[in-house]
Design a protein around this motif. Sequence first.
Motif, PDB file in Angstrom:
ATOM      1  N   ALA A  29     -11.693   1.165   0.529  1.00  0.00           N
ATOM      2  CA  ALA A  29     -12.006   1.715   1.852  1.00  0.00           C
ATOM      3  C   ALA A  29     -13.210   2.653   1.781  1.00  0.00           C
ATOM      4  O   ALA A  29     -14.074   2.646   2.670  1.00  0.00           O
ATOM      5  CB  ALA A  29     -10.787   2.458   2.407  1.00  0.00           C
ATOM      6  N   LEU A  30     -13.291   3.449   0.720  1.00  0.00           N
ATOM      7  CA  LEU A  30     -14.419   4.372   0.568  1.00  0.00           C
ATOM      8  C   LEU A  30     -15.699   3.646   0.176  1.00  0.00           C
ATOM      9  O   LEU A  30     -16.805   4.150   0.420  1.00  0.00           O
ATOM     10  CB  LEU A  30     -14.084   5.435  -0.480  1.00  0.00           C
ATOM     11  CG  LEU A  30     -13.012   6.453  -0.077  1.00  0.00           C
ATOM     12  CD1 LEU A  30     -12.705   7.388  -1.251  1.00  0.00           C
ATOM     13  CD2 LEU A  30     -13.451   7.261   1.136  1.00  0.00           C
ATOM     14  N   THR A  79      -2.114   1.659  -3.621  1.00  0.00           N
ATOM     15  CA  THR A  79      -2.627   2.772  -2.810  1.00  0.00           C
ATOM     16  C   THR A  79      -3.980   3.242  -3.322  1.00  0.00           C
ATOM     17  O   THR A  79      -4.940   3.410  -2.549  1.00  0.00           O
ATOM     18  CB  THR A  79      -1.630   3.946  -2.824  1.00  0.00           C
ATOM     19  OG1 THR A  79      -0.337   3.489  -2.438  1.00  0.00           O
ATOM     20  CG2 THR A  79      -2.084   5.049  -1.876  1.00  0.00           C
ATOM     21  N   PHE A  80      -4.084   3.448  -4.627  1.00  0.00           N
ATOM     22  CA  PHE A  80      -5.348   3.891  -5.214  1.00  0.00           C
ATOM     23  C   PHE A  80      -6.445   2.835  -5.032  1.00  0.00           C
ATOM     24  O   PHE A  80      -7.598   3.160  -4.718  1.00  0.00           O
ATOM     25  CB  PHE A  80      -5.166   4.190  -6.709  1.00  0.00           C
ATOM     26  CG  PHE A  80      -4.503   5.506  -6.981  1.00  0.00           C
ATOM     27  CD1 PHE A  80      -5.124   6.698  -6.640  1.00  0.00           C
ATOM     28  CD2 PHE A  80      -3.265   5.556  -7.607  1.00  0.00           C
ATOM     29  CE1 PHE A  80      -4.521   7.920  -6.899  1.00  0.00           C
ATOM     30  CE2 PHE A  80      -2.647   6.773  -7.872  1.00  0.00           C
ATOM     31  CZ  PHE A  80      -3.276   7.964  -7.516  1.00  0.00           C
ATOM     32  N   LEU A  98     -10.743   6.760  -8.433  1.00  0.00           N
ATOM     33  CA  LEU A  98      -9.653   5.997  -7.815  1.00  0.00           C
ATOM     34  C   LEU A  98      -9.537   4.602  -8.421  1.00  0.00           C
ATOM     35  O   LEU A  98      -8.425   4.108  -8.672  1.00  0.00           O
ATOM     36  CB  LEU A  98      -9.889   5.885  -6.307  1.00  0.00           C
ATOM     37  CG  LEU A  98      -9.669   7.150  -5.478  1.00  0.00           C
ATOM     38  CD1 LEU A  98     -10.236   6.965  -4.075  1.00  0.00           C
ATOM     39  CD2 LEU A  98      -8.186   7.502  -5.418  1.00  0.00           C
ATOM     40  N   HIS A 136      -6.409   3.195 -10.403  1.00  0.00           N
ATOM     41  CA  HIS A 136      -5.774   1.955  -9.941  1.00  0.00           C
ATOM     42  C   HIS A 136      -5.546   0.999 -11.107  1.00  0.00           C
ATOM     43  O   HIS A 136      -4.455   0.435 -11.267  1.00  0.00           O
ATOM     44  CB  HIS A 136      -6.669   1.302  -8.885  1.00  0.00           C
ATOM     45  CG  HIS A 136      -6.388  -0.148  -8.634  1.00  0.00           C
ATOM     46  ND1 HIS A 136      -5.267  -0.596  -7.968  1.00  0.00           N
ATOM     47  CD2 HIS A 136      -7.096  -1.268  -8.973  1.00  0.00           C
ATOM     48  CE1 HIS A 136      -5.284  -1.906  -7.892  1.00  0.00           C
ATOM     49  NE2 HIS A 136      -6.384  -2.345  -8.493  1.00  0.00           N
ATOM     50  N   ILE A 160       0.833  -1.203   0.000  1.00  0.00           N
ATOM     51  CA  ILE A 160       0.000   0.000   0.000  1.00  0.00           C
ATOM     52  C   ILE A 160       0.869   1.253   0.000  1.00  0.00           C
ATOM     53  O   ILE A 160       0.577   2.231  -0.695  1.00  0.00           O
ATOM     54  CB  ILE A 160      -0.942  -0.003   1.219  1.00  0.00           C
ATOM     55  CG1 ILE A 160      -1.973  -1.128   1.096  1.00  0.00           C
ATOM     56  CG2 ILE A 160      -1.652   1.342   1.368  1.00  0.00           C
ATOM     57  CD1 ILE A 160      -2.828  -1.315   2.332  1.00  0.00           C
ATOM     58  N   MET A 209      -6.708   0.420  -2.722  1.00  0.00           N
ATOM     59  CA  MET A 209      -7.142   0.292  -1.331  1.00  0.00           C
ATOM     60  C   MET A 209      -7.971   1.498  -0.891  1.00  0.00           C
ATOM     61  O   MET A 209      -8.922   1.361  -0.114  1.00  0.00           O
ATOM     62  CB  MET A 209      -5.925   0.128  -0.421  1.00  0.00           C
ATOM     63  CG  MET A 209      -5.245  -1.226  -0.532  1.00  0.00           C
ATOM     64  SD  MET A 209      -6.340  -2.612  -0.078  1.00  0.00           S
ATOM     65  CE  MET A 209      -6.657  -2.246   1.641  1.00  0.00           C
ATOM     66  N   ALA A 210      -7.617   2.668  -1.396  1.00  0.00           N
ATOM     67  CA  ALA A 210      -8.414   3.860  -1.075  1.00  0.00           C
ATOM     68  C   ALA A 210      -9.832   3.719  -1.621  1.00  0.00           C
ATOM     69  O   ALA A 210     -10.816   4.049  -0.946  1.00  0.00           O
ATOM     70  CB  ALA A 210      -7.739   5.112  -1.645  1.00  0.00           C
ATOM     71  N   ALA A 211      -9.943   3.208  -2.851  1.00  0.00           N
ATOM     72  CA  ALA A 211     -11.267   3.015  -3.446  1.00  0.00           C
ATOM     73  C   ALA A 211     -12.092   2.013  -2.646  1.00  0.00           C
ATOM     74  O   ALA A 211     -13.273   2.247  -2.359  1.00  0.00           O
ATOM     75  CB  ALA A 211     -11.116   2.543  -4.900  1.00  0.00           C
ATOM     76  N   ILE A 232     -14.630   7.445  -5.786  1.00  0.00           N
ATOM     77  CA  ILE A 232     -14.317   6.014  -5.777  1.00  0.00           C
ATOM     78  C   ILE A 232     -14.079   5.520  -7.197  1.00  0.00           C
ATOM     79  O   ILE A 232     -13.115   4.785  -7.465  1.00  0.00           O
ATOM     80  CB  ILE A 232     -15.458   5.214  -5.117  1.00  0.00           C
ATOM     81  CG1 ILE A 232     -15.466   5.433  -3.615  1.00  0.00           C
ATOM     82  CG2 ILE A 232     -15.329   3.714  -5.424  1.00  0.00           C
ATOM     83  CD1 ILE A 232     -16.703   4.893  -2.917  1.00  0.00           C
TER      84      ILE A 232
END
Length: 216
Positions: A136-137, A129-130, A171, A175, A122, A132-134, A168
């Motif tokens: 998570a949101l 990173t992108f 992202l 990703h 991550i 996991m951010a997507a 999302i």
Amino acid sequence: MADRKAILRSFAKHWLKPLVLIALVLPLVWITVQWVLLLTGQPNDLGFEPVAATHHFLGQTAIRILLISLAITPFRDLTKWGPVMKVRRRIGLAAFWYALLHLTAYFGADLFFSLPKLWEDIVERTYITFGMAALALLIPLAVTSFDSMIRRLGALRWKRLHMLVYPIAILAVTHHFFAEKGLQPGPLVHAGILALLLGYRVWKAVETRANRPASA
């Protein structure tokens, strides 16, 4: 015309949700069948790297379903067929579950469920990173995609929360773009579709504001 409207009402009432559910499950059925064929020594479509092919397929399926969920409102506006909105949350939930399966396949098969390795990826890999951010949101959207949560939050707060779907989607497409080696057509197609869907919403918002009567 009356017969056509009656047919559409009947279809929306009896067939729309079951058919959409079947369509959403089909990718999972397909990848499961491919693994059964692989494990039994039969010809399959997973190629020489079945694990990589699996989590790539699941991730791309999640993105495509997410884009379909974003296409529901423009489809409703263009066709004037309101019942299609009844399946929008179901489609959005499917995008979350495929994204979670995508992560599970990567986390389990590639990292052997190692949390330190996941955190390292991550931090060090931009596309992870992108992604996991997507994901998570997506979690709060999935948790609140039920009628009881809408009532608890209130329609306005729920609507504002679910506007997270736009970042999302950005992202998720980003990703995919960074995950591919070289300039591949898949991420570009997804980015183009997303640009059209977001552009439509911007145009609709501008048009609505322009047509709004001036306050006295």
